[in-house]
Design an enzyme around this catalytic site. Structure first.
Site, mmCIF file in Angstrom:
data_model
loop_
_atom_site.group_PDB
_atom_site.id
_atom_site.type_symbol
_atom_site.label_atom_id
_atom_site.label_comp_id
_atom_site.label_asym_id
_atom_site.label_seq_id
_atom_site.Cartn_x
_atom_site.Cartn_y
_atom_site.Cartn_z
ATOM 1 N N ARG A 120 16.053 0.733 0.737
ATOM 2 C CA ARG A 120 15.046 1.542 0.068
ATOM 3 C C ARG A 120 14.309 0.629 -0.903
ATOM 4 O O ARG A 120 14.637 -0.542 -1.023
ATOM 5 C CB ARG A 120 15.625 2.810 -0.600
ATOM 6 C CG ARG A 120 17.072 2.815 -0.947
ATOM 7 C CD ARG A 120 17.421 1.881 -2.056
ATOM 8 N NE ARG A 120 16.541 2.095 -3.204
ATOM 9 C CZ ARG A 120 16.266 1.226 -4.136
ATOM 10 N NH1 ARG A 120 16.800 0.003 -4.078
ATOM 11 N NH2 ARG A 120 15.479 1.489 -5.139
ATOM 12 N N GLY A 121 13.318 1.201 -1.610
ATOM 13 C CA GLY A 121 12.466 0.353 -2.446
ATOM 14 C C GLY A 121 11.268 -0.070 -1.603
ATOM 15 O O GLY A 121 11.433 -0.513 -0.455
ATOM 16 N N ALA A 122 10.075 0.081 -2.188
ATOM 17 C CA ALA A 122 8.856 -0.083 -1.386
ATOM 18 C C ALA A 122 8.784 -1.417 -0.621
ATOM 19 O O ALA A 122 8.566 -1.416 0.599
ATOM 20 C CB ALA A 122 7.641 0.094 -2.297
ATOM 21 N N ARG A 176 9.394 7.316 5.954
ATOM 22 C CA ARG A 176 9.246 7.683 4.536
ATOM 23 C C ARG A 176 7.753 7.657 4.186
ATOM 24 O O ARG A 176 7.090 6.650 4.427
ATOM 25 C CB ARG A 176 10.054 6.732 3.623
ATOM 26 C CG ARG A 176 11.567 6.857 3.842
ATOM 27 C CD ARG A 176 12.354 6.247 2.710
ATOM 28 N NE ARG A 176 12.266 7.041 1.497
ATOM 29 C CZ ARG A 176 12.682 6.616 0.300
ATOM 30 N NH1 ARG A 176 13.194 5.412 0.173
ATOM 31 N NH2 ARG A 176 12.574 7.394 -0.769
ATOM 32 N N GLN A 220 19.782 5.784 -8.342
ATOM 33 C CA GLN A 220 19.545 4.359 -8.028
ATOM 34 C C GLN A 220 19.751 3.475 -9.258
ATOM 35 O O GLN A 220 20.085 2.300 -9.133
ATOM 36 C CB GLN A 220 18.115 4.158 -7.495
ATOM 37 C CG GLN A 220 17.881 4.695 -6.101
ATOM 38 C CD GLN A 220 17.305 6.089 -6.136
ATOM 39 O OE1 GLN A 220 17.586 6.869 -7.043
ATOM 40 N NE2 GLN A 220 16.495 6.429 -5.152
ATOM 41 N N ASP A 272 5.701 2.660 -5.894
ATOM 42 C CA ASP A 272 5.691 2.771 -4.427
ATOM 43 C C ASP A 272 4.284 2.770 -3.869
ATOM 44 O O ASP A 272 4.067 2.470 -2.700
ATOM 45 C CB ASP A 272 6.407 4.045 -3.989
ATOM 46 C CG ASP A 272 7.897 3.871 -4.119
ATOM 47 O OD1 ASP A 272 8.404 3.959 -5.247
ATOM 48 O OD2 ASP A 272 8.542 3.597 -3.090
ATOM 49 N N ASN A 329 5.734 6.429 -8.578
ATOM 50 C CA ASN A 329 7.068 5.815 -8.576
ATOM 51 C C ASN A 329 8.108 6.923 -8.580
ATOM 52 O O ASN A 329 7.795 8.121 -8.591
ATOM 53 C CB ASN A 329 7.216 4.893 -9.797
ATOM 54 C CG ASN A 329 8.449 4.025 -9.719
ATOM 55 O OD1 ASN A 329 8.707 3.394 -8.692
ATOM 56 N ND2 ASN A 329 9.235 3.982 -10.775
ATOM 57 N N LYS A 330 9.358 6.535 -8.617
ATOM 58 C CA LYS A 330 10.480 7.480 -8.558
ATOM 59 C C LYS A 330 10.299 8.631 -9.536
ATOM 60 O O LYS A 330 9.850 8.429 -10.662
ATOM 61 C CB LYS A 330 11.767 6.707 -8.845
ATOM 62 C CG LYS A 330 13.054 7.487 -8.804
ATOM 63 C CD LYS A 330 13.253 8.258 -7.524
ATOM 64 C CE LYS A 330 13.138 7.407 -6.275
ATOM 65 N NZ LYS A 330 13.017 8.208 -5.035
HETATM 66 O O1 MRU Z 1 13.485 6.296 -3.183
HETATM 67 P P1 MRU Z 1 13.576 4.809 -3.442
HETATM 68 O O2 MRU Z 1 14.903 4.370 -3.917
HETATM 69 O O3 MRU Z 1 13.073 4.017 -2.264
HETATM 70 O O4 MRU Z 1 12.553 4.583 -4.633
HETATM 71 C C1 MRU Z 1 12.367 3.304 -5.145
HETATM 72 C C2 MRU Z 1 11.428 3.262 -6.274
HETATM 73 O O5 MRU Z 1 10.909 4.258 -6.730
HETATM 74 C C3 MRU Z 1 11.073 1.899 -6.804
HETATM 75 O O6 MRU Z 1 10.827 1.945 -8.165
HETATM 76 C C4 MRU Z 1 9.813 1.401 -6.073
HETATM 77 O O7 MRU Z 1 9.996 1.443 -4.695
HETATM 78 C C5 MRU Z 1 9.445 0.035 -6.474
HETATM 79 S S1 MRU Z 1 10.584 -1.129 -5.777
HETATM 80 C C6 MRU Z 1 10.214 -2.688 -6.239
#
Ligand code: MRU
Length: 368
Positions: A53-55, A90, A202, A243, A253-254
């Protein structure tokens, strides 16, 4: 970054030249397990079920997912199926679309016989580029931390972060964490407030594990503690990831990031967002209106996952925290308007969160 004494990236190609290795992030911090992906469907599952996960890492995995698909079927139909399958996994992180468009543009004109090798090569390049970009973000962001440190006479700089925008969310370094790792390497004292980041935690599971693994002073806090800490002068700056960033500097973002930005604004705490330019969606102007927000299963809210008995020998399990009859809603991201963002830390430097600010740094990318 390191796990114990060993340097890892979050995704890499196995010595067999075909299997894609990832760390199963659903099992951290209690179990460190490496998984091999060999098919398109496994890559899609890894993204959808958040083994990765993470963009930026979602983008890198999607690129390798296309390469895995080419092993089975490198025809036009096979390529279209790979793009469609991965594209549905996603919706919010724009890196997914960016990586898939990149692979499609590269592979479509090639003869079928050349596609497999080209796909693996480009996926590896995307990974290497991500590492270089994040290292540059780290250098620019570390300069900000150094300024605050100098103002504080070398006392620890208190940085609050939300979710995990660490090396696990990218191929290496992280985005929000890269400035922290770089500052620490320069001998600057930092202390990190790690938001737990419900519902999937996370922060508690991944960022805390990263910080502990690199001996960076940190405390885990509940998501609701940030405002209080800011009111009491205990946060010098906020750094989060994103993201999707609009052409006007809104950041998605999250879930919960927006509330941190509001609290930071109210307390005069700088709120920075660290991002590779691949997370800028030049086609979107208004983030609140136009960015698709992923709605995940309510089970992620109704249950929490953890180690049953941390006294030793425990097992990872999940427990219900709400009544059986209570339904849960789970929007996974929110949008922080540009007006609440102090600066965007990119690989080319720090941009003001505005159309002009982004256009100045990326004149070659901005849409007419
Ligand atoms: O749902 P996730 O865990 O994929 O969400 C991740 C985030 O919100 C991060 O902050 C974002 O992807 C930036 S990662 C460098």
């Amino acid at each position: 970054m390191k796990v114990g004494d060993t340097h890892y990236r979050s995704i890499w190609l196995d010595a067999d030249g075909a299997t894609v290795r990832i760390i199963d992030q659903t099992r951290l911090p209690h179990e460190f397990e490496i998984i091999g992906l060999t098919t398109l469907d496994q890559a899609a599952t890894a993204i959808r079920d958040m083994w990765v996960r993470g963009a930026p890492l979602i983008g890198a995995t999607a690129a390798y997912g296309v390469a895995l698909a080419m092993r089975g079927d490198a025809s036009d139909a096979g390529l279209a199926r790979a793009i469609a399958t991965l594209g549905k996994t996603r919706p919010t992180a724009v890196n997914l679309r960016w990586a898939l468009e990149e692979m499609q543009r590269l592979l479509t004109p090639l003869p079928e016989a050349a596609r497999l090798e080209a796909a693996y090569r480009r996926a590896a390049e995307i990974c290497d580029e991500d590492v270089a970009v994040n290292a540059a973000i780290g250098d620019h962001g570390a300069a900000l931390i150094a300024e605050i440190s100098a103002r504080k006479g070398g006392a620890p700089v208190n940085i609050l972060t939300h979710c995990n925008a660490g090396w696990l969310a990218t191929v290496d370094w992280g985005t929000a964490t890269a400035p922290i790792y770089k500052a620490v390497a320069q001998g600057i004292a930092v202390h990190v407030w790690v938001d737990e980041t419900r519902p999937r935690n996370q922060g508690a599971h991944l960022t805390a594990w990263e910080m502990a693994g690199h001996s960076i002073p940190h405390h885990l806090i509940v998501d609701n503690a940030g405002g209080h800490l800011m009111q009491h002068g205990m946060v010098d700056m906020v750094i989060v990831g994103t993201d999707r960033t609009t052409a006007t500097g809104d950041v998605c973002n999250k879930i919960g990031t927006y509330l941190k930005a509001l609290a930071a604004h109210d307390n005069g705490v700088p709120f920075h967002v660290a991002l590779p330019s691949s997370t800028i969606d030049w086609r979107v102007e208004d983030g609140v209106r136009d960015i698709p927000i992923e709605e995940r299963s309510g089970d992620e809210v109704s249950f929490v996952q953890g180690l049953l008995d941390d006294a030793g020998g425990g097992r990872v399990t999940r427990v219900r925290v709400s009544p059986l009859a209570t339904p849960a809603a789970n929007p996974a991201f929110d949008v922080t308007p540009a007006r609440l963002v102090t600066g965007l830390i990119t690989e080319r430097g720090i941009a003001e969160a505005s159309r002009d600010g982004l256009a100045k740094l990326f004149p070659d990318r901005v849409s007419p």
